[in-house]
Design an enzyme around this catalytic site. Structure first.
Site, PDB file in Angstrom:
ATOM      1  N   ALA A 157     -64.365  47.768  22.659  1.00  0.00           N
ATOM      2  CA  ALA A 157     -63.850  46.469  23.445  1.00  0.00           C
ATOM      3  C   ALA A 157     -64.641  44.950  23.424  1.00  0.00           C
ATOM      4  CB  ALA A 157     -63.047  47.388  24.173  1.00  0.00           C
ATOM      5  N   PHE A 159     -64.730  42.070  26.292  1.00  0.00           N
ATOM      6  CA  PHE A 159     -65.056  41.706  27.886  1.00  0.00           C
ATOM      7  C   PHE A 159     -64.159  40.513  28.618  1.00  0.00           C
ATOM      8  CE2 PHE A 159     -67.212  37.131  26.916  1.00  0.00           C
ATOM      9  CZ  PHE A 159     -66.201  36.779  27.778  1.00  0.00           C
ATOM     10  N   LYS A 183     -64.647  52.804  23.105  1.00  0.00           N
ATOM     11  CA  LYS A 183     -66.266  52.446  24.273  1.00  0.00           C
ATOM     12  C   LYS A 183     -65.458  50.781  24.593  1.00  0.00           C
ATOM     13  CE  LYS A 183     -68.965  49.027  23.312  1.00  0.00           C
ATOM     14  NZ  LYS A 183     -69.631  48.541  24.233  1.00  0.00           N
ATOM     15  N   ARG A 187     -69.732  44.657  29.608  1.00  0.00           N
ATOM     16  CA  ARG A 187     -69.793  43.718  30.974  1.00  0.00           C
ATOM     17  C   ARG A 187     -68.400  44.035  31.510  1.00  0.00           C
ATOM     18  NH1 ARG A 187     -70.147  38.007  28.549  1.00  0.00           N
ATOM     19  NH2 ARG A 187     -69.861  38.461  26.097  1.00  0.00           N
ATOM     20  N   CYS A 292     -59.142  34.591  23.422  1.00  0.00           N
ATOM     21  CA  CYS A 292     -58.914  34.256  22.032  1.00  0.00           C
ATOM     22  C   CYS A 292     -57.372  33.175  21.682  1.00  0.00           C
ATOM     23  CB  CYS A 292     -58.694  35.329  20.880  1.00  0.00           C
ATOM     24  SG  CYS A 292     -56.873  36.424  21.249  1.00  0.00           S
ATOM     25  N   GLU A 397     -66.931  27.436  18.743  1.00  0.00           N
ATOM     26  CA  GLU A 397     -66.173  28.690  20.119  1.00  0.00           C
ATOM     27  C   GLU A 397     -66.734  28.490  21.068  1.00  0.00           C
ATOM     28  OE1 GLU A 397     -65.275  32.860  19.879  1.00  0.00           O
ATOM     29  OE2 GLU A 397     -63.489  32.693  20.589  1.00  0.00           O
TER      30      GLU A 397
END
Ligand code: NAD
Length: 497
Positions: A157, A159, A183, A187, A292, A397
């Protein structure tokens, strides 16, 4: 306005959830998790050992045969109970997201709601997972298609949506009869650790859902493990493409790898300006730009100087009024970056933007923070005008509250600019013309398209798409795609004498 009560009063000592038990890690390697708004340590996360990761996979493998045989209705009863528990703990779960990530409480509440929706949709599995049958494909012969679970899946995954992203996958995986090893992001691991307490309470049998805290080493163990049948990943393109997708190809695992983004907002002079500005504020600055689906480049179409001025004046005025502070203050409209690293990254891009000739009209380095908080992670909204598509800030990005304004002569140039980007996560158009909207929908090479919508986040019953360097794989998370991803198709052709 007063600060809402913090649900984490003392630093938490995070543990792993393996085979239905909360286990303290044997590692000496611990990470402090810090509230980015006030700098307080709120948890200690273990970087689990290889053996601990392997024992989570072993627990999931052992739980699989029985879970697979559990009737779909019984499986989704655990999801119904989970949904009730999520509703009961809604506010606490939301405040934890704000404490570990920094986003505003309203953004966290939205994230919790989206997470719950995944569970609600996955609870439809007894209908959604059905196969099909056709009698008499030849005389006296019938053919059927069935969908079967595969075994153990994992989620690695990111943050930025610590609560919601694993829920794009986990409810669909377990509802279809698979088992899971999660998992969380190292962070922002607290939300998933809290959620695992609810998995425990919801009555999933031991080993069906396991959580192991860790970093890149844990990922390597999962990627190499022969019992992991499929991997879901959300994170940067560099890791998604070069580590996850590559390794899954080598080891023959199914994969959904969702990567980074650079999202363009096309602004047509016939747009509804007030509504467009409002939508752009949440798209550029929501989650402090750490989405995103965050807007990155506003592309103003046409040679109408009067419209350009009206747009930029309104955009600048609204951006400079965004109230920045601690997300648990309900009047806050934008929180901090999640980490000092995240802030350093944004500042680096701002420098680059200046060097490459962008004209800064709003400087977010000049901090205006509502309240007495350390500056460590804060950046204010920043705007560059006169940006061109070859500049670093227009291509890479940034993942922060930096807005680039680009001018182009016509719609065709805007579409070509978007299609030449390496990313293809989202694009949006703001217009009152159906013809323009159709052209964008038809031609733009992005997985998620907004028509007068700044954050085109698909609902749980539609796939979360992505193209080019924003997505690696074939089937997507959420919706029917997820059901296909988490099941193997099998065809049976039968004849009885
Ligand atoms: P990241 O790539 O740094 O980390 C993601 C996960 O990968 C973490 O769990 C981390 O522990 C693991 N990881 C990191 N380095 C690794 C390595 N060398 N080997 C193996 N595993 C490793 O991403 P992040 O910074 O947490 O997340 C932000 C990124 O996620 C942004 O680029 C954002 O655009 C992207 N994102 C994409 C979507 C989407 O739907 N496309 C959604 C949310 C976030």
């Amino acid at each position: 306005m007063a600060i809402l009560e913090e649900p984490i009063k003392e630093p938490l000592k995070l543990r792993n959830f393996i085979n239905g038990e909360w286990q303290e890690s044997q590692t000496k390697n611990l990470r402090d998790i810090v509230n980015p708004a006030n700098g307080k340590v709120i948890a200690s996360m273990p970087v689990s050992t290889e053996d601990e990761v392997k024992s989570a996979v072993a627990a999931a493998s052992e739980a699989f045969p029985e879970w697979r045989r559990t009737t779909p209705l019984s499986r989704v009863r655990c999801l119904f109970r989970l949904k009730e528990l999520m509703e009961e703990n809604f506010e606490e779960l939301s405040r934890i997201q704000t404490m570990e990530h920094g986003k505003t409480i309203d953004e966290s509440r939205g994230e919790t709601r989206r997470g719950i929706e995944m569970v609600e949709v996955a609870a439809g599995i007894p209908s959604l997972m059905q196969g099909s049958i056709l009698e008499d494909i030849a005389s006296g012969i019938d053919e059927q298609l069935i969908y079967q679970p595969l075994g153990v899946f994992t989620c690695i995954a990111p943050f930025n949506f610590p609560f919601m992203v694993p829920l794009w996958y986990l409810p669909f995986a377990v509802a279809t009869g698979n088992t899971f090893v999660l998992k969380p992001s190292p962070r922002t691991p607290i939300s998933q650790n809290k959620l695992a307490e609810l998995y425990d309470e919801a009555g999933f049998p031991p080993g069906v859902i396991n959580l192991v805290n860790g970093e890149a080493d844990a990922v390597s163990v999962l990627l190499e493990h022969p019992d992991i049948k499929g991997v879901t990943f959300v994170g940067t393109t560099a890791i998604g493409k070069n580590v996850i997708y590559k390794k899954c190809g080598e080891t023959g695992k199914r994969v959904i790898a969702q990567g980074g983004a650079k999202n363009f907002m096309i602004i047509m002079p016939d747009c509804n300006l007030d509504a467009t500005i409002a939508a752009l504020m949440t798209s550029f600055y929501g989650n402090a730009g750490q989405r995103c689906l965050s807007a990155a480049n506003a592309v103003i179409v046409g040679k109408d100087d009067a419209f350009y001025k009206r747009f930029t004046d309104a955009f600048l005025s609204a951006s400079s009024k965004i109230r920045v502070g601690y997300g648990l203050d309900e009047s806050t409209q934008m929180g901090p970056m999640q980490s000092p690293d995240g802030k350093a990254r944004v500042l680096g891009f701002i420098e680059k933007g200046i060097q490459e000739g962008g004209r800064m009209v709003l400087d977010g380095r000049k901090l205006k923070i509502n309240g007495d908080y350390p500056e460590t992670c804060f950046v204010n909204p920043t705007i560059f005008e006169d940006v061109t598509s070859d500049m670093t800030i227009a291509r890479e990005e940034i993942f922060g509250p930096v807005a680039n304004i680009i001018r182009v002569d016509d719609l065709n140039s805007a579409i070509e600019m978007i299609n030449s980007s390496r990313y293809g996560n989202e694009a949006a158009v703001f217009t009152s013309s159906g013809k323009v909207a159709r052209e964008v929908r038809y031609r733009v090479q992005c997985g998620n398209i907004g028509i007068n919508i700044g954050i085109a986040a698909p609902m749980a019953f539609f796939p979360f798409c992505g193209m080019k360097d924003s997505f690696f794989g074939t089937l997507h998370g959420q919706g029917r795609d997820a059901i296909r991803f988490f099941t193997e198709s099998k065809v049976v052709i039968e004849r009885w004498f």
